[in-house]
Design a protein around this motif. Structure first.
Motif, mmCIF file in Angstrom:
data_model
loop_
_atom_site.group_PDB
_atom_site.id
_atom_site.type_symbol
_atom_site.label_atom_id
_atom_site.label_comp_id
_atom_site.label_asym_id
_atom_site.label_seq_id
_atom_site.Cartn_x
_atom_site.Cartn_y
_atom_site.Cartn_z
ATOM 1 N N SER A 1 34.568 -49.032 -35.645
ATOM 2 C CA SER A 1 33.509 -47.865 -35.675
ATOM 3 C C SER A 1 34.265 -46.592 -35.960
ATOM 4 N N SER B 1 34.452 -42.870 -31.531
ATOM 5 C CA SER B 1 34.449 -42.964 -29.928
ATOM 6 C C SER B 1 33.232 -42.900 -29.239
ATOM 7 N N GLN C 1 30.919 -43.995 -25.617
ATOM 8 C CA GLN C 1 30.119 -45.262 -24.954
ATOM 9 C C GLN C 1 28.710 -45.885 -25.641
ATOM 10 N N THR D 1 33.487 -48.626 -24.140
ATOM 11 C CA THR D 1 33.521 -47.503 -24.302
ATOM 12 C C THR D 1 33.729 -48.298 -25.948
ATOM 13 N N VAL D 2 34.330 -47.366 -26.517
ATOM 14 C CA VAL D 2 34.437 -48.002 -27.659
ATOM 15 C C VAL D 2 35.392 -46.733 -27.929
ATOM 16 N N ALA D 3 37.026 -47.005 -27.784
ATOM 17 C CA ALA D 3 37.733 -45.674 -27.752
ATOM 18 C C ALA D 3 38.758 -46.123 -30.003
ATOM 19 N N ALA D 4 38.370 -44.859 -30.918
ATOM 20 C CA ALA D 4 38.907 -45.122 -32.271
ATOM 21 C C ALA D 4 39.898 -44.207 -32.615
ATOM 22 N N SER D 5 40.430 -44.031 -31.509
ATOM 23 C CA SER D 5 41.675 -42.908 -31.355
ATOM 24 C C SER D 5 42.894 -43.379 -32.062
ATOM 25 N N THR E 1 40.681 -48.997 -36.078
ATOM 26 C CA THR E 1 39.468 -48.480 -35.739
ATOM 27 C C THR E 1 38.448 -49.870 -34.778
#
Length: 448
Positions: free
Chosen positions: A100, A103, A105, A224-228, A231
């Motif tokens: 992804s 970022s 949910q 929750t996806v965190a792509a800061s 990836t």
């Protein structure tokens, strides 16, 4: 007193005893009396009999021990294979990690393990509310920038008309011109931010990039996806499970024997009685050092049309380096360099014309079972050499026959031999590979 007269009566005369005949006397003397004596002294007689039997056995065995006996090894007819063995992990040829870029949910997951997906199919969606707000904000900024650009352009057009009529200075005209160009660039910047926001909103819907099978899912609904910073991986999709590959490691000592397109056989623990086939597809030049041993990665392509092989299985690989079929062969121990003089009475051996380095001493059974075996001197060369067997290539008129044996020494005599490694047609390193010799190797000759 009246005297009585004693009357004596004479006893009848005894008959003379009849003497036994000659045969009876002979029987009594030779048989009956010795048997009676032997019965009375049976313990002593038993000891004498055992002593005589032991002496006879000793003399017989001593006679057999004086006969020359040879140590032999059989000559066989079959196949010789020079191989490199290794182990590796079965993996799909092409595996796609789906991640992804935004970022948020996870709103809903549409696929699970082992699901077959097509290119463009929706895999999951991320809550788009935050991303939609960013799109709206970027849209408003774009509209504002466009309005400012229109106002700046109108001011510039009016200033140019006034300048042409001589009512304003040139500096005022240039100021309005700069403001108009700046406003145009602001519009482009706002358009770029708007397009980026729209694109990010589209990234909230994760789709499959290829046709394949989902082999791994690493997220759950509500996560929750965190792509800061990097990836995150959401799915692992195998593009085609009917085509698999094995990644093996071959030591530097054996990599020189491995070539592209060489045939490969391997087994897996899941199907111990089945042998699978493959072919060497690639030899990667990048080395890896493991426990001070330099190894190279070899990629092997495998047909998995029946889908029996699964990703992650351990394969026990045999790379066929070279193979000869239906040849004469013998165990490597039969080719030790030896002195033939104690074994053969041939004058050529005594003169040194024939030595054990290029000649084998054969023992061939006679046509009659009771006949002594025939001893033959057969010149030869070594053909293909494996880790356990060597091909025999006769170079003279004498050819091996079924049942022949190679004389390797004389029983009861201490051998003084040295190993002769390699050969005119064989390599100096017959085995090798990850798993047989050293970190691998060995040969699996197929004899019959």
């Amino acid at each position: 007193m009246k005297k009585q007269k004693q009357i004596e009566t004479a006893a009848p005369a005894a008959k003379p005893e009849k003497k036994p005949g000659f045969i009876r006397r002979l029987f009594n003397g030779l048989v009956k009396r010795p048997l009676k004596w032997a019965w009375r002294h049976k313990f002593l007689v038993g000891i004498v009999i055992l002593a005589l039997a032991g002496g006879a056995y000793y003399m017989t065995s001593r006679t057999d021990a004086n006969a020359v006996k040879f140590a032999t090894m059989p000559i066989l007819r079959g196949d010789v294979r020079q191989v490199v063995t290794a182990t590796g992990e079965i993996q799909p040829v092409s595996t796609i990690m789906v991640g992804s870029q935004v970022s948020g949910q996870i709103q809903k997951i549409y696929v699970d393990y082992n699901d077959v997906v097509t290119k463009g199919q929706v895999l999951l969606t991320i809550d788009p509310s935050v991303l939609q707000a960013q799109v709206d904000n970027a849209k408003a900024s774009l509209v504002s920038a466009q309005a400012k650009a229109a106002k700046a352009k109108a001011d510039y057009d009016r200033s140019r008309s006034l300048y042409d009529s001589g009512y304003i200075a040139r500096a005022d005209l240039e100021t309005d011109q700069t403001n108009s160009k700046t406003a145009d660039q602001a519009v482009k910047q706002a358009e770029s931010q708007y397009n980026q926001a729209v694109t990010n909103l589209g990234y909230a819907t994760i789709t499959s990039p290829v046709n394949g099978t989902v082999v791994s899912r690493q997220v759950e609904n509500g996560q929750t996806v965190a792509a800061s910073f990097q990836t995150p991986n959401l799915f692992e999709i195998a593009e085609d499970l009917t085509k698999m590959q094995i990644q093996t490691s071959v030591s530097e000592a054996d990599i020189g024997m491995v070539k592209v397109d060489q045939p490969v056989t391997f087994t897996v623990d899941a199907y111990p009685n089945q042998t699978f086939n493959g072919v060497v597809q690639q030899i990667r030049l990048s080395p890896t050092t493991t426990s001070n041993v330099v190894v190279y990665t070899v990629i092997i392509n495998v047909d998995n049309s029946d889908l029996k092989l699964m990703p992650g299985m351990t394969a026990f690989v045999t790379i066929v380096v070279n193979e000869t079929k239906d040849v004469w062969k013998a165990q490597n121990a039969a080719f030790l360099t030896r002195d033939l003089k104690p074994l053969s009475t041939d004058p050529r051996v005594a003169s040194g014309e024939i030595t054990g380095k290029n000649t084998l001493l054969l023992q061939r059974a006679g046509t009659d079972k009771n006949a002594a075996p025939t001893m033959l001197l057969m010149p030869y060369q070594k053909g293909l050499v494996s880790a356990t067997e060597t091909e025999i290539v006769p170079t003279g008129d004498i050819q091996p026959q079924k049942g022949d044996k190679i004389v390797t020494g004389q029983l009861g005599v201490k051998a003084t031999t040295s190993v002769q490694i390699g050969g005119p047609m064989g390599g100096n390193r017959p085995g090798g590979g990850m798993g047989g010799g050293g970190m691998g190797g060995g040969a699996r000759p197929a004899g019959r």
